[in-house]
Design a protein around this motif. Structure first.
Motif, short mmCIF file in Angstrom:
data_model
loop_
_atom_site.label_atom_id
_atom_site.label_comp_id
_atom_site.label_asym_id
_atom_site.label_seq_id
_atom_site.Cartn_x
_atom_site.Cartn_y
_atom_site.Cartn_z
N ASP A 11 59.25 41.68 19.89
CA ASP A 11 59.35 41.08 18.60
C ASP A 11 60.57 39.80 17.94
N ASP A 12 61.16 38.85 18.18
CA ASP A 12 61.79 39.09 17.39
C ASP A 12 61.13 38.91 15.77
N LEU A 13 60.30 38.12 15.66
CA LEU A 13 59.81 38.67 14.45
C LEU A 13 59.32 36.41 14.05
N SER A 14 59.67 35.51 15.17
CA SER A 14 59.50 34.30 14.84
C SER A 14 58.01 33.56 14.86
N ALA A 40 56.74 50.77 3.68
CA ALA A 40 56.46 49.64 4.43
C ALA A 40 57.87 48.52 4.14
N LEU A 41 58.24 48.13 5.59
CA LEU A 41 59.29 47.16 5.51
C LEU A 41 58.86 45.32 5.65
N ASP A 42 59.45 44.44 4.55
CA ASP A 42 58.46 43.26 4.88
C ASP A 42 60.09 42.84 6.23
N LEU A 43 59.62 41.08 6.84
CA LEU A 43 60.45 40.80 7.25
C LEU A 43 62.54 40.91 7.69
N ASP A 44 62.67 41.18 5.96
CA ASP A 44 63.80 41.29 6.02
C ASP A 44 64.26 42.79 6.58
N GLY A 45 63.91 43.99 6.13
CA GLY A 45 64.16 45.14 6.09
C GLY A 45 64.07 45.00 7.81
N LEU A 46 62.70 44.37 8.07
CA LEU A 46 62.56 44.81 10.10
C LEU A 46 63.68 44.12 10.64
N ARG A 47 64.17 43.64 10.43
CA ARG A 47 64.99 42.71 11.42
C ARG A 47 66.79 43.37 11.13
N ALA A 48 66.77 44.37 10.23
CA ALA A 48 68.18 45.16 9.75
C ALA A 48 68.35 45.85 10.83
N PRO A 49 69.81 45.77 10.40
CA PRO A 49 70.80 46.77 12.36
C PRO A 49 69.95 47.71 12.62
#
Length: 161
Positions: A11-14, A40-49
């Motif tokens: 999922d690309d979270l979009s 728990a991670l927010d959207l930015d955290g889940l998009r991290a490398p």
């Protein structure tokens, strides 16, 4: 495995449904835990490398999410992974969706050379089903790992792959 037909995909979270489930997950964590005990991670955290997020779908409805964060061991290799943001949508609780997502992430981790998985989950009554799920899939209690510190509201678990 799951009593509902599922499609599990990266999922690309979009998408709105995924974002809403993540927001619901975070709100639930903030309702039941002090800020210093929320990991728990927010959207930015889940998009991290190093992070991959999967969502499970039953038809057009999101059933759950889960993520894998790759991180390194003491030898500099990236052969360890942390389960993050495991959440089943309320309408799908008790249907096997959490187990299906967990098994999918374990299989994906093994396929990319991960040798051990780690996780942090809450220690309160509402987290008992999650703790039971992880234990039934071979995870065992351990101490804090990576940047975590001891916390009476956290349970840490690991599993060799």
């Amino acid at each position: 495995m799951s009593s509902v037909p599922l499609e599990i995909r990266v999922d690309d979270l979009s998408g709105g449904a995924t974002r809403e489930l993540i927001e619901f997950h975070l709100a639930g964590m903030h309702d039941g835990s002090p800020t210093e005990s929320i990991h728990a991670l927010d959207l930015d955290g889940l998009r991290a490398p190093g992070m991959t997020v999967w969502s499970a779908w039953s038809g057009e409805r999101i059933a759950g999410i889960g993520a894998l964060k790759r991180f390194g061991g003491a030898d500099g290799s990236e052969d360890r992974g942390e389960l993050k943001s495991m959440r089943v949508a309320d309408d799908f609780r008790g249907t096997g969706v959490g187990r299906a997502i967990l098994r999918h992430i374990v299989a994906e981790a093994q396929a990319c050379g991960t040798r051990s998985l780690w996780l942090e989950t809450g220690a309160g009554e509402s987290f008992v089903p999650a703790h039971r799920l992880y234990a039934s899939e071979g995870f065992v209690d351990c101490g804090p790992f990576a940047d975590y510190r001891p916390d009476p509201l956290s349970i840490f678990m690991t599993r060799e792959l």
